[in-house]
Scaffold this motif. Structure first.
Motif, PDB file in Angstrom:
ATOM      1  N   UNK A 159     -11.221  26.173 -29.874  1.00 55.35           N
ATOM      2  CA  UNK A 159     -10.691  25.891 -31.225  1.00 55.35           C
ATOM      3  C   UNK A 159     -11.855  25.457 -32.127  1.00 55.35           C
ATOM      4  N   UNK A 174     -12.642  21.676 -28.464  1.00 54.64           N
ATOM      5  CA  UNK A 174     -11.381  21.750 -27.721  1.00 54.64           C
ATOM      6  C   UNK A 174     -11.224  23.145 -27.103  1.00 54.64           C
ATOM      7  N   UNK A 207      -8.579  25.549 -25.173  1.00 50.69           N
ATOM      8  CA  UNK A 207      -7.139  25.678 -24.925  1.00 50.69           C
ATOM      9  C   UNK A 207      -6.938  26.696 -23.813  1.00 50.69           C
ATOM     10  N   UNK A 265      -7.298  21.409 -23.027  1.00 52.82           N
ATOM     11  CA  UNK A 265      -5.854  21.243 -23.251  1.00 52.82           C
ATOM     12  C   UNK A 265      -5.089  22.428 -22.662  1.00 52.82           C
ATOM     13  N   UNK A 297      -2.346  24.877 -23.218  1.00 56.56           N
ATOM     14  CA  UNK A 297      -1.698  25.296 -24.464  1.00 56.56           C
ATOM     15  C   UNK A 297      -1.004  26.633 -24.218  1.00 56.56           C
ATOM     16  N   UNK A 323       2.166  27.767 -28.706  1.00 56.56           N
ATOM     17  CA  UNK A 323       1.445  26.611 -29.264  1.00 56.56           C
ATOM     18  C   UNK A 323       0.096  27.042 -29.860  1.00 56.56           C
ATOM     19  N   UNK A 333      -0.625  29.782 -31.269  1.00 53.46           N
ATOM     20  CA  UNK A 333      -0.420  30.380 -32.600  1.00 53.46           C
ATOM     21  C   UNK A 333      -0.230  29.296 -33.665  1.00 53.46           C
ATOM     22  N   UNK A 334       0.421  28.211 -33.288  1.00 53.66           N
ATOM     23  CA  UNK A 334       0.598  27.088 -34.218  1.00 53.66           C
ATOM     24  C   UNK A 334      -0.760  26.438 -34.519  1.00 53.66           C
ATOM     25  N   UNK A 335      -1.545  26.250 -33.475  1.00 50.67           N
ATOM     26  CA  UNK A 335      -2.889  25.675 -33.670  1.00 50.67           C
ATOM     27  C   UNK A 335      -3.719  26.562 -34.591  1.00 50.67           C
ATOM     28  N   UNK A 336      -3.612  27.861 -34.362  1.00 45.76           N
ATOM     29  CA  UNK A 336      -4.381  28.798 -35.179  1.00 45.76           C
ATOM     30  C   UNK A 336      -3.933  28.728 -36.643  1.00 45.76           C
ATOM     31  N   UNK A 376       2.816  20.538 -39.252  1.00 43.74           N
ATOM     32  CA  UNK A 376       3.139  21.713 -38.423  1.00 43.74           C
ATOM     33  C   UNK A 376       2.871  21.403 -36.949  1.00 43.74           C
ATOM     34  N   UNK A 377       1.763  20.752 -36.685  1.00 43.94           N
ATOM     35  CA  UNK A 377       1.425  20.435 -35.295  1.00 43.94           C
ATOM     36  C   UNK A 377       2.434  19.445 -34.709  1.00 43.94           C
ATOM     37  N   UNK A 386       2.147  18.956 -30.929  1.00 45.81           N
ATOM     38  CA  UNK A 386       0.697  19.054 -30.701  1.00 45.81           C
ATOM     39  C   UNK A 386      -0.024  17.950 -31.471  1.00 45.81           C
ATOM     40  N   UNK A 441      -6.656  17.419 -32.221  1.00 42.29           N
ATOM     41  CA  UNK A 441      -7.274  18.642 -31.693  1.00 42.29           C
ATOM     42  C   UNK A 441      -8.063  19.381 -32.779  1.00 42.29           C
ATOM     43  N   UNK A 442      -7.700  19.145 -34.039  1.00 43.50           N
ATOM     44  CA  UNK A 442      -8.394  19.826 -35.148  1.00 43.50           C
ATOM     45  C   UNK A 442      -9.638  19.086 -35.636  1.00 43.50           C
ATOM     46  N   UNK A 446     -13.076  21.053 -35.517  1.00 42.71           N
ATOM     47  CA  UNK A 446     -13.232  22.230 -36.389  1.00 42.71           C
ATOM     48  C   UNK A 446     -13.202  21.819 -37.863  1.00 42.71           C
ATOM     49  N   UNK A 502       1.776  34.704 -39.229  1.00 43.14           N
ATOM     50  CA  UNK A 502       1.631  33.301 -39.651  1.00 43.14           C
ATOM     51  C   UNK A 502       2.613  32.972 -40.773  1.00 43.14           C
ATOM     52  N   UNK A 555       5.824  32.254 -39.199  1.00 47.32           N
ATOM     53  CA  UNK A 555       5.843  30.946 -38.519  1.00 47.32           C
ATOM     54  C   UNK A 555       6.195  29.826 -39.497  1.00 47.32           C
TER      55      UNK A 555
END
Lengths: 261, 261
Positions: free
Chosen positions: A113, A128, A130, A154, A156, A160, A162-165, B185-186, B191, B195-196, B199, B231, B234
């Protein structure tokens, strides 16, 4: 199962960073594949590994095959790996693990990530990673490798991931758009963008100690209609940015009203 | 003219940071004013200065009066300072210097381009200080003080300051909204936001070596319609974020088409 012998498919930003990171922890890079002979030769030379430009020439047996190519090439590459012995894992944020179903025996996903660039290699320790896999056996093998590379590993699922992305698109890609708009507005007025460096760094640093929902500042959250109106007008030459300013200001004001900030 | 004796009007985030920074370079804080006796006493105690809760009790003569109060209180405070001997300067990003015209004899603006918080005092050395004044004499005095506090001092007109403030709204306030949306969203998907962190830090750091217009990444700039569509879907539960996703993606795609990225 302990992963030692690794094939890397790809020679772009992710492949390059992974190749160096694996070499640095003493893994054996069996082979690097790239369509481009120049890129294959360069990366292979840098990590002292053999290379090929033909997928059919890859070793039929390895502990792990990393697929680090463009999202839209993953299906094709996967089809060409049918029958190999070893775990096959891609490194994409948005491609589901199910791409391997009924084609590959042992498989998984290994998603860093992070923005990776072949021009600036990153220390993997704080990236991180995944991890997802088809079986406990594959998962444990990928996890062990990931933990050797990074302190942040983690489990994942594809959903999940896709949500992180998506979250990264907001926090990073759309944030860079904010920086671009600032750059443009400042440039048009003869002001240097680097005047904003300190406050941008501070904005990104603050969220390490507090959730962003506790940190909103600015005219929108204060509902300072005078400043909001004046700033909207300053954007008269940029109708799209004006639309964006209005929408984002509305979202912030509504969140404040809903006691979410 | 050399500034040594300083009055600080306000006891909030900016006033507190400035008071400590001035004390640290050995300036003499003549008096601190705040409407709130508790806040006045606390800040004055911390920087070993006298305080008052009445504007009429401020010294009639000082080298500099800092007005570090809410934007909408600046006009009122200014009226009450009529007749003082010394430079009067406010610290706001969005209020024009003309607020002092015909009321104050010597005046200027001293705008720190930074989020300041009384809970986390900042080292002023790397904070851009934007200086403006009514005369060369006032400007030189403010500039000398600013240079004693910071390595980054810029002459900035009122019109330019408003542009900087607008750019900071995009780069910082709207960026924090991006972080908030990611957080939401996380969270909805179980999540952790942290984790972010890596980045996000990387996104903010990258612009120190390259302009943001050279750094755009993500599905929009690649015009990856498959990921963009997925996305967008989502975000079905978040119609406002969906609207935002669509608009920002359109802006990025258009900029790419216009060869601005």
């Amino acid at each position: 199962m302990f992963i030692n012998d690794i094939v890397i498919i790809g020679s772009g930003n992710v492949a390059t960073n992974i190749a160096f990171a694996l070499r640095n922890i003493g893994k054996n890079i069996l082979c690097i594949y790239s369509r481009s002979p120049e890129k294959a030769r360069k990366l292979a030379g840098n990590v002292s590994a053999p290379y090929t430009t033909q997928l059919d020439m890859l070793p039929a047996k390895a502990d792990l095959y990393f697929i680090a190519v463009n999202d839209n090439a993953i299906v094709d590459v996967t089809a060409r790996l049918k029958g190999v012995s070893g775990i096959v894992a891609h490194t994409s944020g948005s491609v589901s693990m199910s791409v391997f179903e009924n084609v590959i025996a042992d498989y998984g996903v290994f998603y860093p990530l992070m923005h990776l660039s072949s021009e600036k290699l990153m220390d993997f320790k704080s990236i991180p990673l995944c991890i997802e896999a088809d079986s406990r056996k594959s998962f444990c093998a990928l996890q062990e490798l990931a933990c050797a590379l990074s302190d942040k590993v983690f489990p994942v699922t594809s959903a999940e991931r896709k949500i992180l992305h998506l979250a990264a698109v907001f926090s990073c890609n759309f944030t860079n758009l904010n920086y671009i708009i600032s750059e443009e507005i400042l440039k048009k007025n003869g002001l240097p963008f680097d005047m904003l460096h300190p406050i941008i760094t501070e904005t990104a640093n603050k969220i390490r100690n507090s959730l962003p929902s506790k940190l909103q500042t600015g005219p929108a959250v204060r509902e300072d209609l005078e400043v909001i109106g004046a700033q909207y007008k300053l954007l008269d030459d940029f109708p799209q940015y004006q639309k964006m300013y209005k929408l984002l200001t509305e979202i912030i004001i509504q969140k404040k009203k809903d006691n979410e900030l």
